[in-house]
Design an enzyme around this catalytic site. Structure first.
Site, mmCIF file in Angstrom:
data_model
loop_
_atom_site.group_PDB
_atom_site.id
_atom_site.type_symbol
_atom_site.label_atom_id
_atom_site.label_comp_id
_atom_site.label_asym_id
_atom_site.label_seq_id
_atom_site.Cartn_x
_atom_site.Cartn_y
_atom_site.Cartn_z
ATOM 1 N N ARG A 26 0.848 -1.185 0.000
ATOM 2 C CA ARG A 26 0.000 0.000 0.000
ATOM 3 C C ARG A 26 0.884 1.235 0.000
ATOM 4 O O ARG A 26 1.819 1.345 0.782
ATOM 5 C CB ARG A 26 -0.899 0.015 1.244
ATOM 6 C CG ARG A 26 -2.024 -1.029 1.202
ATOM 7 C CD ARG A 26 -3.090 -0.626 0.193
ATOM 8 N NE ARG A 26 -4.181 -1.579 0.143
ATOM 9 C CZ ARG A 26 -4.229 -2.597 -0.704
ATOM 10 N NH1 ARG A 26 -3.231 -2.805 -1.540
ATOM 11 N NH2 ARG A 26 -5.270 -3.399 -0.719
ATOM 12 N N GLU A 67 -3.131 7.593 -6.520
ATOM 13 C CA GLU A 67 -3.018 6.848 -7.773
ATOM 14 C C GLU A 67 -4.064 7.341 -8.772
ATOM 15 O O GLU A 67 -5.249 7.389 -8.452
ATOM 16 C CB GLU A 67 -3.188 5.349 -7.513
ATOM 17 C CG GLU A 67 -2.059 4.768 -6.664
ATOM 18 C CD GLU A 67 -2.152 3.260 -6.487
ATOM 19 O OE1 GLU A 67 -3.107 2.650 -7.023
ATOM 20 O OE2 GLU A 67 -1.274 2.688 -5.829
ATOM 21 N N HIS A 85 0.725 -0.014 -10.381
ATOM 22 C CA HIS A 85 -0.091 -0.928 -9.572
ATOM 23 C C HIS A 85 -0.401 -2.220 -10.341
ATOM 24 O O HIS A 85 -1.558 -2.574 -10.570
ATOM 25 C CB HIS A 85 -1.390 -0.246 -9.138
ATOM 26 C CG HIS A 85 -1.953 -0.832 -7.868
ATOM 27 N ND1 HIS A 85 -2.619 -0.084 -6.933
ATOM 28 C CD2 HIS A 85 -1.949 -2.105 -7.393
ATOM 29 C CE1 HIS A 85 -3.004 -0.862 -5.931
ATOM 30 N NE2 HIS A 85 -2.614 -2.092 -6.201
#
Length: 624
Positions: free
Chosen positions: A312, A341, A360
């Site tokens: 994270r 993000e 990601h």
């Protein structure tokens, strides 16, 4: 000011005790609110632990009340209208096909917040990944129609759990299918960072040939610290060992035997970060881990350390990481996740020449995507059928009468769990918990499943991404290697109240506050409900009496006059309000424990001043 003597002892009667089977009426109390008679004519309640065994089939009568029936069927009635399922982000074909066998599926991607709110008003189940925000406004727009939200993945940062619970909507996730993919991506980033693959690729595509500039480092013989030894962390460690690396790990819940089987040493947080050549992050984002990698943490690391994060983004203070990169404390970083993000294009971290980044991609393999799709589709379909899923992450509804009676004890149980785990220290990890309930009630009149679940919640949630409730508490505890035993002691008190006191003991661990260690050598705390408010009544062998509101400071001190005034003045000078204070001692003028409830969190300098008082032998600050 409240003064208490040492903790009282009560003779045990039938002390070894397991939770009783609830009466038929209390069994119905754990049926979740998301059952809907359009889809469930009969339901078999399943769960993940011995405490929640299969019970009678139930059905909803026309006036929406539960009644027991003798039907053996637990399938939804196919003649009734099918549930409508909205898939708001790309889902693997296998999962979509599974959903189509059960309901009417609408695959609508890239919805605006307004479009999403319009659609959920006619939707029974919603499936999202990480890009769609399921806010309170979304649940309000559904007007009670939305029964299930499925998160295709692990984290549920984008779902408002409180709003979901308030609106009777179950939230489920898919925590297992992408484990290997995330671990493989972590290893890919580790290796490519060590050999400057991304930078060398960009250089040669720019027409350059800079062999001497991109000299890397070897992995063999280097020490990798795996911060978080859950599913992904374990798989990363397994692969790193295969690369010839020495692997250590920090995780307060990791079973030592599982780590030893992989040749991994469990160590403290500071030992892990100070000795590692590479640090790979696999911890959840919780209030306790938010920006835990900051200036102070980086200052304790070996100069030239290399950092990998596929967990994270929020666990790293990104500005602090840039400073650590600029000074050379961190030689390189490889990041798949970020605080925001997508990150801004002009981010100093993203543009740093010693940082390798990916968008990601941890779960982005074909195999993982299909696995996640199937896992979440099965969970959502099961929930619509009325089954209680082991991957449920918010609490099912409880009968109002049961909840009303237990509410203050539920709060007490969770806070005792939170306090107990903060008193444990060392790399060995919390594995064994003993809970002692003192009650005047007969065993058939006291069902402790919810209390046990809240103790489990208090112990696990502060440093984990697991969301614990009545349904999944035993499952998650087992998954974490946490063994919880329960005992009951009969006391001569009023049976009007379900519980007289709750004692939580953590066995076979070291404590960061010696005063919390009882005569048996275990961490021990005890609490009661007084006037509807949870109170801490015992720490180790010391009796105290302090309301569990705000936060708590515990001080072990020499029992002498003036101690309350000294500590109170230090807190008052920093505008920290004291809401309660209690001193407990065992022998006059020997040792005592002072328990101080504070509304605000004192800064480090204030805590250092308290620790500097000559008569104070140790102290600890605990968040409630």
């Amino acid at each position: 000011m409240a003064f208490s003597s040492s903790c009282s002892s009560v003779k045990a009667v039938n002390s070894r005790w397991t939770s009783p089977s609830p009466s038929p009426s209390s069994r119905l109390a754990v049926i979740p609110a998301f059952l809907h008679r359009r889809y469930a004519t009969s339901v078999k309640l399943t769960a993940t632990s011995a405490a929640l065994k299969t019970v009678e089939q139930t059905t909803l009568t026309e006036d929406n009340k539960f009644s027991t029936v003798g039907s053996d069927s637990d399938e939804y009635n196919p003649t009734l209208p099918k549930p409508r399922i909205l898939v708001a982000e790309k889902l693997g074909e296998a999962g979509v096909n599974l959903l189509k066998e059960f309901g009417d599926v609408d695959c609508s991607y890239d919805l605006s917040p307004e479009d999403l709110k319009k659609k959920v008003a006619e939707t029974d189940a919603l499936i999202v990944r990480s890009g769609t925000k399921v806010t309170r406004e979304v649940f309000e727009a559904a007007k009670g129609r939305l029964k299930v939200v499925g998160r295709a993945g692990v984290g549920i940062d984008n779902v408002d759990l409180q709003a979901a619970t308030e609106h009777g909507c179950l939230v489920v996730n898919a925590p297992t299918a992408n484990t290997v993919a995330a671990a493989e991506h972590g290893i890919a980033l580790l290796a490519s960072m060590a050999r400057n693959v991304a930078q060398a690729d960009a250089s040669i595509k720019a027409g350059k040939w800079e062999r001497s500039k991109y000299v890397g480092v070897s992995l063999v013989g280097k020490t990798l610290a795996v911060m978080g030894f859950g599913k992904v962390g374990t798989e990363v460690a397994r692969r790193a060992k295969g690369l010839g690396m020495n692997v250590i790990s920090h995780d307060p819940y990791a079973p030592a035997d599982r780590a030893r089987a992989l040749g991994v040493d469990l160590v403290s947080f500071d030992q892990a970060i100070s000795t590692a050549d590479f640090v790979s992050l696999h911890m959840p984002l919780t209030p306790a881990t938010k920006k835990v990698f900051n200036d102070e943490t980086f200052s304790k690391m070996k100069k030239g350390v290399r950092l990998i994060n596929v967990a994270r983004g929020g666990v790293i203070d990104e500005d602090a990481l840039v400073r650590a990169l600029d000074t050379g404390i961190v030689a390189q970083a490889a990041l798949d996740v970020f605080c925001e993000e997508p990150p801004s294009k002009d981010s100093k971290l993203i543009q740093h020449e010693n940082v390798t980044v990916t968008p990601h991609l941890g779960a982005s393999t074909k195999e993982a995507q299909e696995g996640v799709a199937i896992e979440i589709a099965e969970a959502v379909a099961g929930a619509l059928r009325g089954e209680l899923s082991a991957t449920a992450v918010n609490a099912p509804m409880v009968d109002p009468e049961v909840l009303s009676e237990l509410t203050p004890y539920i709060v007490l149980a969770e806070k005792l769990g939170r306090l107990a785990v903060q008193l444990a220290s060392g790399g060995k990890g919390v594995q064994s918990i003993r809970v002692v309930y003192r009650s005047a009630r007969n065993r058939d009149d006291l069902d402790t499943r919810l209390l046990r679940a809240m103790i489990t919640k208090g112990i696990i949630e502060p440093i984990s991404d697991s969301y614990v409730n009545l349904v999944n508490a035993d499952f998650i505890a087992k998954q974490k290697g946490l063994r919880i035993s329960e005992e009951r002691m009969v006391v001569d008190s009023s049976p009007e109240y379900p519980v007289d006191s709750i004692q939580v003991q953590i066995l076979n661990v070291e404590s960061n506050f010696a005063g919390a260690v009882s005569d048996s050598g275990d961490i021990s705390i005890e609490g009661k409900v007084k006037y509807g408010v949870p109170h801490l009544t015992c720490v180790g062998s010391f009796g105290v009496d302090v309301s569990l509101e705000g936060n708590l400071i515990l001080c072990r001190q020499v029992d002498q006059p003036g101690m309350i005034g000294q500590v109170g003045n230090i807190l008052g000078e920093q505008n920290v309000n004291v809401n309660f204070m209690s001193v407990g001692r065992t022998v006059l003028r020997k040792q005592a424990i002072m328990a101080i409830g504070v509304d605000e969190e004192p800064d480090n300098k204030t805590l250092e001043r308290i620790g500097g008082v000559s008569a104070i032998e140790e102290f600890v600050f605990l968040k409630l």
